[in-house]
Design an enzyme around this catalytic site. Structure first.
Site, mmCIF file in Angstrom:
data_model
loop_
_atom_site.group_PDB
_atom_site.id
_atom_site.type_symbol
_atom_site.label_atom_id
_atom_site.label_comp_id
_atom_site.label_asym_id
_atom_site.label_seq_id
_atom_site.Cartn_x
_atom_site.Cartn_y
_atom_site.Cartn_z
ATOM 1 N N ASN A 13 -76.229 11.550 34.088
ATOM 2 C CA ASN A 13 -77.074 10.537 34.974
ATOM 3 C C ASN A 13 -78.208 10.965 35.309
ATOM 4 O O ASN A 13 -78.468 10.796 36.364
ATOM 5 C CB ASN A 13 -76.500 9.582 35.733
ATOM 6 C CG ASN A 13 -76.859 8.088 36.351
ATOM 7 O OD1 ASN A 13 -77.226 7.896 35.664
ATOM 8 N ND2 ASN A 13 -75.632 7.990 37.227
ATOM 9 N N TRP A 14 -79.031 10.971 34.563
ATOM 10 C CA TRP A 14 -80.607 11.388 34.213
ATOM 11 C C TRP A 14 -81.152 10.489 35.659
ATOM 12 O O TRP A 14 -82.093 10.654 36.290
ATOM 13 C CB TRP A 14 -81.381 11.309 33.853
ATOM 14 C CG TRP A 14 -80.743 12.708 32.266
ATOM 15 C CD1 TRP A 14 -79.997 13.095 33.028
ATOM 16 C CD2 TRP A 14 -81.265 12.325 31.249
ATOM 17 N NE1 TRP A 14 -79.795 14.320 31.549
ATOM 18 C CE2 TRP A 14 -81.065 13.498 30.531
ATOM 19 C CE3 TRP A 14 -82.477 11.984 30.764
ATOM 20 C CZ2 TRP A 14 -81.037 14.070 29.896
ATOM 21 C CZ3 TRP A 14 -82.832 12.993 29.061
ATOM 22 C CH2 TRP A 14 -82.159 13.571 28.391
ATOM 23 N N LYS A 15 -80.777 8.844 35.804
ATOM 24 C CA LYS A 15 -81.189 7.890 36.825
ATOM 25 C C LYS A 15 -82.542 7.867 36.358
ATOM 26 O O LYS A 15 -83.074 7.633 35.471
ATOM 27 C CB LYS A 15 -81.442 8.493 38.212
ATOM 28 C CG LYS A 15 -79.506 8.928 38.727
ATOM 29 C CD LYS A 15 -79.613 9.772 39.994
ATOM 30 C CE LYS A 15 -78.382 10.211 40.639
ATOM 31 N NZ LYS A 15 -77.456 9.622 41.749
ATOM 32 N N HIS A 106 -73.226 1.121 39.219
ATOM 33 C CA HIS A 106 -72.927 2.669 40.000
ATOM 34 C C HIS A 106 -74.125 2.270 41.661
ATOM 35 O O HIS A 106 -74.060 0.832 42.031
ATOM 36 C CB HIS A 106 -74.145 3.187 39.493
ATOM 37 C CG HIS A 106 -74.383 4.565 39.747
ATOM 38 N ND1 HIS A 106 -75.912 4.922 40.978
ATOM 39 C CD2 HIS A 106 -73.748 5.831 39.589
ATOM 40 C CE1 HIS A 106 -74.991 5.775 41.188
ATOM 41 N NE2 HIS A 106 -74.830 6.535 40.243
ATOM 42 N N GLU A 108 -75.846 2.907 42.921
ATOM 43 C CA GLU A 108 -77.481 2.687 43.951
ATOM 44 C C GLU A 108 -77.418 1.474 43.052
ATOM 45 O O GLU A 108 -78.190 0.795 43.599
ATOM 46 C CB GLU A 108 -78.179 3.499 43.219
ATOM 47 C CG GLU A 108 -77.743 5.011 43.614
ATOM 48 C CD GLU A 108 -77.712 6.818 42.828
ATOM 49 O OE1 GLU A 108 -78.865 5.872 41.944
ATOM 50 O OE2 GLU A 108 -78.034 7.390 43.640
ATOM 51 N N GLU A 178 -67.004 8.039 42.365
ATOM 52 C CA GLU A 178 -67.743 8.330 42.982
ATOM 53 C C GLU A 178 -67.712 8.275 44.305
ATOM 54 O O GLU A 178 -68.183 6.934 44.503
ATOM 55 C CB GLU A 178 -69.514 7.829 41.960
ATOM 56 C CG GLU A 178 -69.269 7.880 40.954
ATOM 57 C CD GLU A 178 -70.801 8.493 40.362
ATOM 58 O OE1 GLU A 178 -71.003 9.161 39.538
ATOM 59 O OE2 GLU A 178 -71.612 7.189 40.150
ATOM 60 N N GLY A 184 -75.361 12.564 45.354
ATOM 61 C CA GLY A 184 -76.842 13.115 45.943
ATOM 62 C C GLY A 184 -76.769 14.247 47.084
ATOM 63 O O GLY A 184 -78.239 14.072 47.455
ATOM 64 N N SER A 222 -72.048 15.069 43.409
ATOM 65 C CA SER A 222 -72.585 16.379 43.019
ATOM 66 C C SER A 222 -71.652 17.343 42.542
ATOM 67 O O SER A 222 -71.176 18.936 42.974
ATOM 68 C CB SER A 222 -72.233 16.805 44.978
ATOM 69 O OG SER A 222 -73.368 16.082 45.327
ATOM 70 N N GLY A 243 -74.912 13.956 38.284
ATOM 71 C CA GLY A 243 -76.508 13.245 37.963
ATOM 72 C C GLY A 243 -77.425 14.135 38.373
ATOM 73 O O GLY A 243 -78.281 15.046 37.489
ATOM 74 N N GLY A 244 -77.617 14.861 39.892
ATOM 75 C CA GLY A 244 -78.801 15.621 39.561
ATOM 76 C C GLY A 244 -78.476 17.656 38.857
ATOM 77 O O GLY A 244 -79.383 17.572 37.831
#
Ligand code: PEP
Length: 263
Positions: A13-15, A106, A108, A178, A184, A222, A243-244
């Site tokens: 997930n590149w956001k 998600h 966010e 998640e 993150g 993470s 993600g990251g």
């Protein structure tokens, strides 16, 4: 099929990252790694979720990859079809552009953009009806975990979408657990805690649909090369939503390798 017999998915997930040039480079690096150190498709499905503006260019760039890497929309409209809805991208428009997967729910989107269970249901319904596979995200907040409500919260989020899903559509859903406090933050649920929640999710899904036994349940929060092997060893963890670490081709490739080799 038991949880451990499901082919894992590793999804990046590149956001709201990176710029076009960065996306191009990231895909190029990933393709090179997959060429040099192949990961068998039968051992691990792979996908990336770039920003909407880059979906088609990333997909085109992946076309001549040595193996399939799917492209995933990070979100979609709660409105179906086409019409006077400024700024929106519907499930049908995604499908028409060759995109077959979408993230929904998600944390966010839930927290920052106010996606309520009702809105999430509309998105799930539209996506499934347009023929997309949904990666449905669930997870408890730190406060919910600390007050002993983690399981109840997550199972409720699973039940929330039941009215939006027709009997034959559950097989088009991938669940991503998640825990919000792990996204993150560098904190990861321990493999034992994550496995316990995944087993509960599978039990909950299986009470709703016979497909529950075969549905992939990904862990997100993470995930890094350093913790991927331990997570992959858990029978009900069928992959990762990353993600990251997915913004680094080497890390993302290592995570996929961990799942391909451990499962
Ligand atoms: C995510 O946003 O889906 C996620 C899991 O992020 P991170 O891996 O950075 O915690």
């Amino acid at each position: 099929m038991s949880g451990s017999a499901i082919t894992p998915w590793v999804v990046g997930n590149w956001k709201m990252n990176p710029m076009q040039a960065g996306a191009k480079q990231l895909v190029q690096e990933l393709k090179q790694l997959l060429l040099d150190q192949p990961i068998e498709e039968s051992k691990c499905h792979m996908a990336v979720a770039p920003v909407a503006l880059a979906l088609q260019s990333v997909q085109a760039q992946l076309q001549d990859s040595s193996r399939s890497v799917c492209t995933v929309a990070q979100d979609l409209s709660r409105i179906a079809g086409t019409g006077a809805y400024t700024g929106e991208i519907s499930a049908e428009l995604l499908k028409d552009s060759g995109i077959d997967f979408a993230l929904v729910g998600h944390s966010e989107r839930r927290e920052i953009f106010g996606d309520s269970p009702a809105v999430i249901n509309e998105k799930v319904k539209n996506a499934l009806n347009a023929g997309l596979t949904v990666i449905y995200c669930v997870g408890e907040s730190l406060q919910q975990r600390e007050s002993g409500q983690a399981e109840q919260t997550v199972l409720q989020q699973i039940c929330d979408i039941a009215p939006a899903v027709q009997a034959g559509q559950w097989q088009s859903i991938i669940v991503a657990y998640e825990p919000v406090w792990a996204i993150g933050t560098g904190k990861t649920a321990s493999p034992a805690d994550a496995q316990a929640m995944h087993a509960k999710i599978r039990e909950g899904l299986s009470q709703i649909t016979p497909a529950g036994q075969n549905m992939a349940i990904l862990y997100g929060g993470s995930v890094k090369p350093e913790n991927a092997v331990e997570l992959a060893a858990c029978p009900d963890i069928n992959g990762a939503l990353v993600g990251g670490a997915s913004l680094n081709a080497v890390s993302f490739h290592k995570i996929a390798q961990a799942f391909a080799n451990t499962k």
